[in-house]
Write a protein that holds these residues in place. Structure first.
Motif, PDB file in Angstrom:
ATOM      1  N   HIS A 157      14.604   5.617   5.537  1.00  0.00           N
ATOM      2  CA  HIS A 157      13.509   5.946   4.631  1.00  0.00           C
ATOM      3  C   HIS A 157      13.595   7.396   4.207  1.00  0.00           C
ATOM      4  O   HIS A 157      14.258   8.213   4.854  1.00  0.00           O
TER       5      HIS A 157
ATOM      6  N   ALA B 258      -0.421   5.404  -6.012  1.00  0.00           N
ATOM      7  CA  ALA B 258       0.531   5.559  -4.911  1.00  0.00           C
ATOM      8  C   ALA B 258       1.203   4.220  -4.625  1.00  0.00           C
ATOM      9  O   ALA B 258       0.599   3.154  -4.761  1.00  0.00           O
ATOM     10  N   ALA B 259       2.468   4.286  -4.232  1.00  0.00           N
ATOM     11  CA  ALA B 259       3.227   3.050  -3.987  1.00  0.00           C
ATOM     12  C   ALA B 259       4.375   3.342  -3.030  1.00  0.00           C
ATOM     13  O   ALA B 259       4.812   4.482  -2.878  1.00  0.00           O
ATOM     14  N   CYS B 260       4.826   2.282  -2.374  1.00  0.00           N
ATOM     15  CA  CYS B 260       6.026   2.333  -1.538  1.00  0.00           C
ATOM     16  C   CYS B 260       7.058   1.382  -2.130  1.00  0.00           C
ATOM     17  O   CYS B 260       6.709   0.309  -2.634  1.00  0.00           O
TER      18      CYS B 260
ATOM     19  N   LEU C  16      10.670   7.917  -7.595  1.00  0.00           N
ATOM     20  CA  LEU C  16      10.505   7.006  -6.464  1.00  0.00           C
ATOM     21  C   LEU C  16      11.759   6.144  -6.281  1.00  0.00           C
ATOM     22  O   LEU C  16      12.233   5.943  -5.162  1.00  0.00           O
TER      23      LEU C  16
ATOM     24  N   GLN D 155      11.251  10.732   2.892  1.00  0.00           N
ATOM     25  CA  GLN D 155       9.926  11.319   2.734  1.00  0.00           C
ATOM     26  C   GLN D 155       9.830  12.138   1.455  1.00  0.00           C
ATOM     27  O   GLN D 155       8.751  12.414   0.963  1.00  0.00           O
TER      28      GLN D 155
ATOM     29  N   ASN E 100       4.713   7.764  -6.283  1.00  0.00           N
ATOM     30  CA  ASN E 100       3.686   7.369  -7.230  1.00  0.00           C
ATOM     31  C   ASN E 100       4.320   6.580  -8.362  1.00  0.00           C
ATOM     32  O   ASN E 100       5.537   6.601  -8.555  1.00  0.00           O
TER      33      ASN E 100
ATOM     34  N   ALA F 207       5.703  -0.151   5.104  1.00  0.00           N
ATOM     35  CA  ALA F 207       6.879  -0.546   4.327  1.00  0.00           C
ATOM     36  C   ALA F 207       8.125  -0.558   5.209  1.00  0.00           C
ATOM     37  O   ALA F 207       8.975  -1.451   5.119  1.00  0.00           O
TER      38      ALA F 207
ATOM     39  N   ASP G 288       0.245   4.087   0.035  1.00  0.00           N
ATOM     40  CA  ASP G 288       1.214   5.039   0.565  1.00  0.00           C
ATOM     41  C   ASP G 288       1.533   4.779   2.032  1.00  0.00           C
ATOM     42  O   ASP G 288       1.854   5.703   2.784  1.00  0.00           O
ATOM     43  N   ASP G 289       1.433   3.508   2.462  1.00  0.00           N
ATOM     44  CA  ASP G 289       1.695   3.164   3.853  1.00  0.00           C
ATOM     45  C   ASP G 289       3.200   3.041   4.064  1.00  0.00           C
ATOM     46  O   ASP G 289       3.775   1.947   4.048  1.00  0.00           O
ATOM     47  N   LEU G 290       3.867   4.200   4.241  1.00  0.00           N
ATOM     48  CA  LEU G 290       5.312   4.197   4.444  1.00  0.00           C
ATOM     49  C   LEU G 290       5.695   3.493   5.740  1.00  0.00           C
ATOM     50  O   LEU G 290       6.705   2.804   5.808  1.00  0.00           O
TER      51      LEU G 290
ATOM     52  N   LYS H 225       8.281   6.409  -0.454  1.00  0.00           N
ATOM     53  CA  LYS H 225       6.924   6.346  -0.989  1.00  0.00           C
ATOM     54  C   LYS H 225       6.780   7.397  -2.075  1.00  0.00           C
ATOM     55  O   LYS H 225       7.468   8.422  -2.074  1.00  0.00           O
TER      56      LYS H 225
END
Length: 616
Positions: free
Chosen positions: A587, A457-459, A566, A589, A557, A521, A516-518, A555
């Motif tokens: 942002h 997981a990534a932002c 992404l 979702q 993967n 970010a 995954d801390d949107l 956010k």
């Protein structure tokens, strides 16, 4: 065979060769001859493998070139289908506005156009590989639209209502709009199989859309002309909106630098489009619009307008066709070149293998002894020992030079390894800012794959400096570079140790955060936005600037497909930020964004309200 697998296999054969040489006795000519035969045999096998790899690569190039050519030809057929579906509106409009004088001729012309549309739709599954279920919605809407045309055309002209005619025209619009899914499907397939097709595919599609909107702008004022009524406001608004779309497409795809100004056909097509469509065609349209705004007394019937205006659309059709023809000609040359390369490669490989076979026989008499005495020197080089044994003084000068060459080769290999490491670092680093470049970032995003759920997981934060082109234009590119480096200097201390900061291209930067801390970010993007807005950028002459940036946060993967999704999600959010007035954070979702011209609005709660501005 990949270069890595070929390298592993070559190393294995090398080790096998040295083990065979060491394991065999050295006391008589017969055993030495066996060693030579084994060594030369291994060399033949390696050469055969290398030749197979080279021939396979040339064959792949030929197959890819042939596949690209076939794909472009089918793509041209699909665009021609879209053009015929669009062109069918012309005779349909003429029938709807028929005053009874040439009813039979108009109906015959409409029947002929319908036959052409049906024939090319029937041809698509076999000739272009279009799935039949993908064509089903287009066929259904086409049938519905034709029924509506026939129904309204059967009503006496004096009793036809404006709403009925307008509904029929919009129903025929829907046919082309639905068929765009087929165009998009083929364009996606072509650009996926070969990214170098992206430019001609998208340019050809824009030329097709230019023809479609060129015909649509006339159809949008056709209903009041067909029933001899004043032009409603809605039709005027729709016509103006379509005109804006036409001008936008022409700006994107109609420039001579886009289509290739060195080709005479395209230069002539561009000139004809400007003179006939933008000059004569839109002039006719403007005249009828002016008449419709005053009264319902038009100087042309619907059929007369259709015939005259369709003539001005011909240069648009010719431009699209010539562009695709020239593109296909270029890829035909590439395919033929790949075929020649394949034939030359096979011929040269056959000659090389024949020479090696002859050398195997000649080596028994002329090279046998020196090679056996050089055995230990080769083993030392293969095992990377620190010393190289030299032959005794009675050895020939050529063999001494051979060992000197081995020493030089060892030194060159060490230097090459050092240079390779340095070049790798340069290839992955942006020369101006010292940040990681986009290629290296894409490699990280696409190749990362976690073994546990949530591990990949990534932002992603996309940062785009607002109005950077204006800075370059006004103060010069050197000052623009200074602004970019100053932004990097400010942002870098605000990041966590594990965050990846890269230059995405031009004035765009990327921050990749694990997890995954949107919300985190978003918060980081807001801090960076505020810091940039509050900072005074001082140029070399003492001038101070206030620089802002827009941010898109998403956010998702990591992984080959997930990385692209992404980036698309963050890019869609950035477009929203741009359209919301810039200097704000938006942002996304969603993991699969849909990029359309009118994006939903969203902005950074900390940013002041602004009027929407043009997107990048």
């Amino acid at each position: 065979m990949t270069s890595r697998s070929a390298g592993y296999f070559g190393a294995f054969l090398q080790r096998l060769k040295f083990r065979l040489l060491r394991s065999m006795p050295c006391g008589d000519d017969h055993s030495l001859r066996r060693k030579l035969l084994i060594g030369t045999g291994i060399a033949l096998v390696c050469t055969g493998i290398l030749a197979t790899s080279v021939i396979g690569s040339a064959l792949d190039d030929y197959r890819r070139a042939r596949q690209n050519l076939s794909g472009l030809e089918s793509y041209r057929l699909i665009l021609e289908t879209a053009n015929l579906l669009s062109a069918e509106r012309g005779p349909s409009n003429s029938v709807l506005g028929d005053v009874g004088v040439t009813h039979g001729a108009l109906r015959e012309r409409l029947t002929a156009f319908r036959a052409k549309s049906d024939a090319i739709l029937d041809q698509l599954p076999a000739s272009a590989g279009v799935p039949r279920d993908l064509l089903a919605p287009t066929r259904a809407q086409l049938q519905k639209g034709r029924q509506e045309v026939d129904r309204v055309a059967a009503i006496p002209r004096d009793l036809r209502r404006l709403d009925d005619v307008q509904s029929v025209i919009e129903s025929m619009f829907d046919v082309v709009d639905i068929f765009q899914s087929v165009v998009a499907w083929k364009a996606s397939a072509l650009t996926t199989q070969n990214p170098e097709l992206a430019a001609p595919v998208m340019t050809g599609r824009m030329f097709g859309e230019l023809r479609e909107y060129g015909g649509r702008i006339a159809s949008q004022i056709m209903a009041p002309i067909a029933v001899s009524q004043p032009l409603p406001l809605k039709n005027l608004v729709d016509s103006n909106r379509t005109r804006g779309r036409i001008l936008q497409l022409w700006h994107l795809a109609g420039g001579r630098q886009v289509v290739g100004h060195d080709d005479r056909r395209l230069s002539a097509d561009l000139h004809d489009v400007e003179m006939m469509f933008f000059g004569e065609g839109l002039g006719i349209l403007d005249g009828l619009v002016a008449e419709g705004r005053k009264s319902g007394n038009y100087s042309m019937t619907a059929d007369e307008f259709t015939v005259r205006f369709v003539k001005t659309l011909k240069p648009l059709e010719r431009l699209r066709g010539d562009f695709l023809d020239i593109t296909i000609e270029r890829f035909t040359v590439l395919r033929n070149g790949a075929l020649v390369t394949l034939a030359v490669t096979v011929t040269i490989t056959t000659i090389i293998l024949g020479i090696l076979a002859g050398l195997l026989v000649a080596a028994q008499r002329f090279v046998f002894g020196p090679l056996m005495r050089a055995r230990e020197a080769v083993i030392v080089l293969a095992e990377d020992r620190p010393t190289v044994p030299y032959p005794e003084p009675h050895h020939a000068t050529e063999m001494r030079r051979l060992f000197d060459a081995i020493v030089i080769l060892r030194r060159s290999l060490a230097e090459r390894a050092s240079l390779t490491k340095e070049l790798k670092q340069q290839a992955e680093t942006d020369g101006l800012t010292g940040l990681m470049n986009r290629g290296a970032l894409d490699m990280i995003g696409e190749r990362h794959a976690g073994n546990r759920a949530g591990e990949n997981a990534a932002c992603l934060i996309l940062m785009d400096i607002d109005h950077f082109k204006a800075i370059n234009d006004r103060y010069g590119h050197l000052e623009g570079d200074h602004v970019l480096k100053e932004c990097v200097r400010m942002v870098r201390p605000m990041l966590r140790p594990g965050d990846i900061f890269a230059r995405f291209g031009g004035e765009e930067f990327v921050i990749l955060m694990s997890g995954d801390d949107l919300a985190g970010a978003n918060a980081l993007a807001k801090r960076i936005r505020a810091a940039l807005e509050a900072h005074e950028f001082v140029l070399s002459d003492g001038t101070t600037l206030t620089v802002t940036a827009s941010f898109g946060v998403a956010k998702g993967n990591l992984g080959q497909l997930a990385w692209r999704q992404l980036v698309e999600a963050a890019d869609a959010a950035l477009y929203r930020a741009k359209s919301d007035g810039r200097n704000c954070v938006c942002h996304s979702q969603q993991l699969h964004p849909t990029l359309v011209p009118d994006l939903p609005k969203g902005r950074d709660a900390d940013a002041p309200a602004r009027k929407p501005a043009a997107a990048r």
